[in-house]
Design a protein around this motif. Structure first.
Motif, mmCIF file in Angstrom:
data_model
loop_
_atom_site.group_PDB
_atom_site.id
_atom_site.type_symbol
_atom_site.label_atom_id
_atom_site.label_comp_id
_atom_site.label_asym_id
_atom_site.label_seq_id
_atom_site.Cartn_x
_atom_site.Cartn_y
_atom_site.Cartn_z
ATOM 1 N N LEU A 196 0.831 -1.206 0.000
ATOM 2 C CA LEU A 196 0.000 0.000 0.000
ATOM 3 C C LEU A 196 0.866 1.255 0.000
ATOM 4 O O LEU A 196 0.594 2.229 -0.727
ATOM 5 N N LYS A 197 1.936 1.218 0.805
ATOM 6 C CA LYS A 197 2.845 2.364 0.861
ATOM 7 C C LYS A 197 3.534 2.575 -0.480
ATOM 8 O O LYS A 197 3.693 3.715 -0.943
ATOM 9 N N ARG A 198 3.962 1.484 -1.121
ATOM 10 C CA ARG A 198 4.630 1.603 -2.419
ATOM 11 C C ARG A 198 3.684 2.170 -3.479
ATOM 12 O O ARG A 198 4.090 2.976 -4.324
ATOM 13 N N GLU A 199 2.417 1.743 -3.412
ATOM 14 C CA GLU A 199 1.442 2.266 -4.366
ATOM 15 C C GLU A 199 1.231 3.766 -4.156
ATOM 16 O O GLU A 199 1.122 4.527 -5.124
ATOM 17 N N CYS A 200 1.167 4.186 -2.893
ATOM 18 C CA CYS A 200 1.014 5.619 -2.591
ATOM 19 C C CYS A 200 2.238 6.396 -3.067
ATOM 20 O O CYS A 200 2.107 7.496 -3.628
ATOM 21 N N ALA A 201 3.430 5.815 -2.828
ATOM 22 C CA ALA A 201 4.661 6.479 -3.268
ATOM 23 C C ALA A 201 4.694 6.592 -4.788
ATOM 24 O O ALA A 201 5.167 7.588 -5.347
ATOM 25 N N GLY A 202 4.163 5.572 -5.472
ATOM 26 C CA GLY A 202 4.138 5.612 -6.924
ATOM 27 C C GLY A 202 3.229 6.711 -7.450
ATOM 28 O O GLY A 202 3.487 7.298 -8.509
ATOM 29 N N ARG A 203 2.172 6.988 -6.704
ATOM 30 C CA ARG A 203 1.240 8.040 -7.135
ATOM 31 C C ARG A 203 1.773 9.441 -6.854
ATOM 32 O O ARG A 203 1.275 10.416 -7.423
ATOM 33 N N LEU A 204 2.766 9.543 -5.949
ATOM 34 C CA LEU A 204 3.322 10.867 -5.640
ATOM 35 C C LEU A 204 3.919 11.532 -6.880
ATOM 36 O O LEU A 204 3.830 12.746 -7.050
ATOM 37 N N ALA A 205 4.536 10.716 -7.729
ATOM 38 C CA ALA A 205 5.199 11.266 -8.921
ATOM 39 C C ALA A 205 4.209 12.000 -9.820
ATOM 40 O O ALA A 205 4.567 12.985 -10.477
ATOM 41 N N SER A 206 2.948 11.519 -9.808
ATOM 42 C CA SER A 206 1.964 12.146 -10.689
ATOM 43 C C SER A 206 1.459 13.475 -10.129
ATOM 44 O O SER A 206 0.906 14.287 -10.874
ATOM 45 N N ILE A 207 1.645 13.714 -8.827
ATOM 46 C CA ILE A 207 1.162 14.961 -8.226
ATOM 47 C C ILE A 207 1.871 16.163 -8.831
ATOM 48 O O ILE A 207 1.259 17.218 -9.060
ATOM 49 N N SER A 208 3.170 16.019 -9.094
ATOM 50 C CA SER A 208 3.936 17.152 -9.641
ATOM 51 C C SER A 208 3.509 17.502 -11.066
ATOM 52 O O SER A 208 3.921 18.533 -11.601
ATOM 53 N N GLN A 209 2.674 16.656 -11.685
ATOM 54 C CA GLN A 209 2.203 16.921 -13.041
ATOM 55 C C GLN A 209 0.831 17.585 -13.052
ATOM 56 O O GLN A 209 0.314 17.887 -14.131
ATOM 57 N N THR A 210 0.256 17.810 -11.878
ATOM 58 C CA THR A 210 -1.079 18.389 -11.805
ATOM 59 C C THR A 210 -1.006 19.905 -11.679
ATOM 60 O O THR A 210 0.006 20.464 -11.223
ATOM 61 N N PRO A 211 -2.084 20.626 -12.056
ATOM 62 C CA PRO A 211 -2.110 22.090 -11.926
ATOM 63 C C PRO A 211 -2.023 22.552 -10.469
ATOM 64 O O PRO A 211 -1.601 23.680 -10.188
ATOM 65 N N GLN A 212 -2.430 21.688 -9.532
ATOM 66 C CA GLN A 212 -2.425 22.066 -8.120
ATOM 67 C C GLN A 212 -1.037 22.011 -7.485
ATOM 68 O O GLN A 212 -0.846 22.467 -6.350
#
Length: 220
Positions: A90-106
């Motif tokens: 679960l932690k690895r999946e969350c960490a994997g999604r972090l990379a996509s946050i920097s691609q968002t407008p927010q």
């Protein structure tokens, strides 16, 4: 002469009778003693067998308890290992999604809020900010506004501050950092990690009890 012979015969018969009676008495006593000894031996043998059986039964019960306890312990370890593996996944999946946050407008607004929060926490007059190479332009773009909002917050709280906040030459590696920034002060003696990875780590430990309760019941 005849009387003497008769008396001798009577004496012989008497002696023989006494002898037979004595033999019979000895035989009866011998049989009684033998039977008594046999009963004693049988009784002692039964007691010994019962004691050996009771000891073996006790030993078997102890062995079963030990084996049952070991099996329960092994099952608990296996269950805990499975839980930890699931939580790590679960932690690895969350960490994997972090990379996509920097691609968002927010993400730009998030960077600004991380800088403001970091300045409040570190509360130093001279601060440097490190970030990833791809985030430098974004950080520069929000830095003055972040400092301005920080000063407004501190003024409202009764503190007059005028920090000198600059960009550090240190670049955070993109391979190990998903975004965010690190604030340093006092010649790097004070370091405040405001990266997304660090925030995930903090959140992971803070919410872990709730996550465990949500994912697992006492019977799983």
């Amino acid at each position: 002469m005849a009387d003497t012979s008769r008396q001798i015969k009577q004496m012989v018969n008497f002696i023989m009778q006494e002898a037979h009676e004595k033999v019979n008495e000895i035989r009866i006593k011998t049989e009684h003693d033998f039977n008594l000894e046999k009963q004693m031996l049988v009784h002692n043998g039964k007691i010994k067998i019962q004691e050996e059986f009771a000891q073996k039964e006790k030993d078997l019960e102890i062995q079963q308890r030990v084996e049952r306890s070991a099996a329960i312990g092994a099952a608990r370890v296996k269950k805990m290992k499975s839980r930890d593996e699931l939580l790590d996944q679960l932690k690895r999946e969350c960490a994997g999604r972090l990379a996509s946050i920097s691609q968002t407008p927010q993400y730009t607004q998030l960077l600004k809020q991380l800088i403001i929060q970091g300045l409040i926490k570190i509360e130093e007059p001279v601060v440097q900010i490190s970030c990833r190479a791809e985030d430098k332009a974004l950080v520069r773009g929000v830095l003055s506004e972040a400092v301005k909002e920080y000063k407004a917050i501190m003024t409202k709280a009764g503190h007059n501050v005028n920090p000198q906040v600059t960009m550090s030459e240190t670049v955070l590696p993109s391979k190990t950092c998903s975004g965010g920034c690190i604030l340093t002060a006092c010649e790097n003696r004070i370091v405040l990690n405001q990266t997304l990875d660090e925030r995930l780590e903090i959140a992971y430990h803070d919410v872990m009890p709730s996550v465990r309760r949500g994912l697992f019941t006492e019977s799983t």
